[in-house]
Design an enzyme around this catalytic site. Structure first.
Site, PDB file in Angstrom:
ATOM      1  N   HIS A  20     -31.076  66.175 -68.509  1.00  0.00           N
ATOM      2  CA  HIS A  20     -30.443  65.212 -67.611  1.00  0.00           C
ATOM      3  C   HIS A  20     -29.598  64.240 -68.443  1.00  0.00           C
ATOM      4  CE1 HIS A  20     -33.995  66.724 -65.522  1.00  0.00           C
ATOM      5  NE2 HIS A  20     -33.421  66.402 -64.384  1.00  0.00           N
ATOM      6  N   HIS A 251     -26.066  64.658 -63.281  1.00  0.00           N
ATOM      7  CA  HIS A 251     -27.457  64.193 -63.253  1.00  0.00           C
ATOM      8  C   HIS A 251     -28.393  65.106 -64.032  1.00  0.00           C
ATOM      9  CE1 HIS A 251     -31.380  62.832 -61.799  1.00  0.00           C
ATOM     10  NE2 HIS A 251     -31.642  64.102 -61.549  1.00  0.00           N
ATOM     11  N   GLU A 398     -53.138  51.051 -52.016  1.00  0.00           N
ATOM     12  CA  GLU A 398     -53.955  51.939 -52.850  1.00  0.00           C
ATOM     13  C   GLU A 398     -53.155  52.596 -53.972  1.00  0.00           C
ATOM     14  OE1 GLU A 398     -55.853  51.739 -48.787  1.00  0.00           O
ATOM     15  OE2 GLU A 398     -53.827  52.160 -49.534  1.00  0.00           O
ATOM     16  N   HIS A 460     -61.343  58.708 -41.178  1.00  0.00           N
ATOM     17  CA  HIS A 460     -61.920  58.014 -42.328  1.00  0.00           C
ATOM     18  C   HIS A 460     -63.009  58.832 -43.025  1.00  0.00           C
ATOM     19  CE1 HIS A 460     -59.643  54.722 -40.795  1.00  0.00           C
ATOM     20  NE2 HIS A 460     -60.198  53.823 -41.582  1.00  0.00           N
TER      21      HIS A 460
END
Length: 649
Positions: A20, A251, A398, A460
């Protein structure tokens, strides 16, 4: 000097025919100014504790850091290494890899991870400075990030944390080239990134990333800020390439021989491939040695510092001498009391014993402190005004938490842990995977581990998570069955310095199944908790909360004259590391029944051809825990029936 980076990038990518080149060519001017005038480092000692941290969050542009390390004289990044860019066993890997070179602060490549991990590094610096003072700890964390890093959701979480905590020594250099793989960034985003970061509480500034004076002024501005800084550097991707510069075409692929030649001509670079003229080489080497005097002065301060011993111990990662004694006392107390508590509560009991004994143990939770039970009152809370605390409120972030924990571990000086519900490990997987790939000590306290959490229902209730995380290399998954096993698992976690550890803990109370405190039986992964009284008719293998159910089944079978052994399956990974003789002694030759309130994928390794699994085959449901165990057939009576079927076949 910047063109030396561009030339090396062109040469390495052309030689590999892979890579790259766009980002290194575009950010070469900014990186040159940073490394020659602002970054605090000494190429002679890339492990210097008070060095600035440099994170290439846009890891695909890896030739930028490889060129910088080579030019500044870092041993281990010689020109022959660059010639083997992206080849097997080369330190110049496709993306920067931790452990391949001591000056590579972390593995990057998955976009957003670098900037988010850097938040943890910057936080660790502030917390360590609060303990040892500026004379030993006073450095910055610099990040080069691209549009993709700032689009990824994890960076939003991390940037919010950094702004809230006012981590003013965190500086992100945003490669604002307005190009992504698919084309111009306008096809997918139209937000004002600087306003977004300002709303997080960052100081923001836009500069021309190819104007030397603006770059220097921008970096100086960043070092004076009382907030984290986002410096948007407007650049041209692939700067110097006349045909591909400023386009997505530069790129992620080599320029091609003709365009590589044309780019070098445009840059005024007449030198042979991988050749740096002596005057530029000398200038870059002087930049690499610029921090030598600063490092020597720091070493003198360290030599006479009253906290030198403690500082060096925390930096080494060694546990305090009195750790083992604290753990032994805790286990003796658990053996005497044999408490019936949830393993998440047992975990808190462990923390109450370890936090005073291990000052470098710091923790936090993603807004579930009262459920995860991860806070010990003596820890103190980390705030923007007080970094001497040891507990971090990460909020409902999280993924950002997991990345920050990685950064804290990588920085050195602390052993970090973080808590959430086990089901939300889904949000954390990319950061857990990077921790495993880097081999760093991070502890995740994952509670509410099964249908045993009850009424909150299947959203959950984790059922596939144990199998999926056991499948991840270099991750230690521990699921204890009572308070004693929980203490032993914490001992294993805190000693595991080569990868992340997941402590998978119950919501519901678990009876004590062990009263012996000697050694660490969990260290073997699986062990015989209760042997058969006579020849085994079957072997029951269970983990966590299901060990108690297996023990109930054993007692019921014994009343019918059927003798079975119960094996506690705390860790598949640790068991795999045991000798063949030990594994054979634990598993035995009798038919085996596996019991776990999760899907059975992976259990076939333990159960063999004749084995049967009792557990989940789909998602859970909403009901009290005891009703769910009956509904899904994870009961002692179901085990008894299965054993009878096996032995009568």
């Amino acid at each position: 000097m910047a063109n030396a980076i561009r030339a090396l990038t062109i040469d390495a990518v052309e030689t590999a025919n892979s890579g790259h080149p766009g980002m290194p060519m575009g950010m070469a001017d900014v990186a040159t100014m940073l490394w020659t005038k602002f970054l605090k480092f000494d190429a002679a000692d890339p492990s210097w504790a008070d060095r600035d941290r440099f994170v290439l969050s846009a890891g695909h542009g890896s030739m930028l850091i490889y060129a910088l390390l080579h030019l500044t004289g870092h041993a281990g990044m010689e020109i022959d290494v660059l010639k083997r860019f992206r080849q097997l066993h080369s330190a110049a890997a496709g993306h920067p890899e931790y452990h391949e070179h001591p000056a590579i602060e972390m593995t990057t490549g998955p976009l957003g991870q670098g900037i988010s991990t850097a938040v943890g590094m910057a936080l660790a610096e502030r917390m360590l400075a609060a303990r040892f003072g500026k004379s030993l700890v006073d450095h910055r964390t610099w990040v080069i990030a691209g549009d993709g890093c700032l689009m990824e959701g994890i960076s939003h979480e991390a940037a919010s944390i950094a702004g809230h905590l006012k981590l003013n020594k965190l500086i992100v250099l945003f490669d604002d080239n307005e190009i992504s793989i698919d084309g111009d960034t306008s096809i997918s985003t139209s937000e004002d990134t600087l306003k977004r970061y300002a709303a997080y509480g960052w100081a923001v500034k836009r500069i021309d990333g190819h104007n030397e004076a603006e770059i220097e002024a921008g970096l100086a501005f960043a070092t004076r800020s009382k907030k984290p800084v986002l410096l948007a550097c407007r650049t041209i991707i692939g700067f110097g390439s006349l045909a591909k510069g400023g386009t997505a075409g530069v790129h992620g692929s080599a320029l091609g021989a003709s365009e590589a030649k044309a780019a070098k001509e445009a840059l005024g670079w007449p030198h042979a491939p991988f050749t740096i003229p002596p005057d530029l080489s000398q200038a870059w080497n002087e930049a690499g040695a610029r921090g030598a005097a600063t490092r020597r002065a720091w070493l003198k301060r360290l030599a006479t510092h009253k906290q030198r011993g403690h500082f060096e111990q925390t930096q080494s990662g060694r546990l305090p001498d009195f750790y083992a004694e604290a753990m032994a006392r805790l286990k003796a107390d658990l053996a005497a009391k044999m408490p019936k508590v949830a393993s998440r509560q047992a975990s808190q009991m462990v923390l109450e014993a370890l936090v005073p004994a291990v000052p470098e143990l710091i923790g936090g939770s993603a807004d579930l402190t009262g459920s995860n039970l991860t806070l010990v009152k003596s820890m103190g809370i980390v705030t923007p005004e007080n970094f001497a605390g040891r507990y971090i409120h990460f909020g409902v972030r999280e993924h950002g938490m997991a990345a920050a924990l990685n950064g804290i571990a990588l920085h050195g000086g602390f052993i970090p842990y973080g808590g959430t519900f086990f089901v939300f490990s889904d949000y954390m997987r990319p950061a857990i995977r990077l921790a495993a790939l880097m081999g760093i000590r991070v502890i995740h306290v994952l509670t509410h581990d099964s249908i045993g959490l009850g009424e909150d229902g299947p959203t959950h209730q984790p059922v596939e998570h144990l199998a999926s995380l056991r499948a991840m290399p270099n991750v230690l998954v521990l699921r204890p069955g009572d308070a004693m096993e929980t203490a032993e698992c914490w001992d294993l976690a805190i000693r595991n310095a080569t990868g992340p550890t997941l402590l998978v803990l119950s919501r519901q109370a678990l009876p004590a199944i062990r009263s012996d405190a000697n050694g660490n039986r969990c260290a073997q992964g699986l062990y015989v908790l209760a042997e058969a009284d006579g020849e085994r008719a079957a072997t029951l293998i269970a983990s966590g909360s299901e060990v108690t159910i297996a023990m109930e089944a054993r007692a019921a079978l014994a009343k019918e004259g059927i003798e079975v052994a119960v094996v506690s399956a705390v860790s598949f990974e640790l068991f795999e590391a045991q000798s063949a003789d030990y594994k054979a002694s634990v598993l035995g030759t009798a038919p085996r029944v596996g019991i776990e309130a999760a899907v059975g994928f992976g259990w076939e390794r333990l159960l063999g051809e004749r084995g049967q699994f009792i557990g989940m085959t789909g998602f859970g449901a909403s009901a009290p825990a005891q009703d769910l165990y009956k509904h899904f057939g994870i009961t002692a009576s179901a085990i008894v029936a299965e054993v009878k079927l096996l032995i009568n076949r």
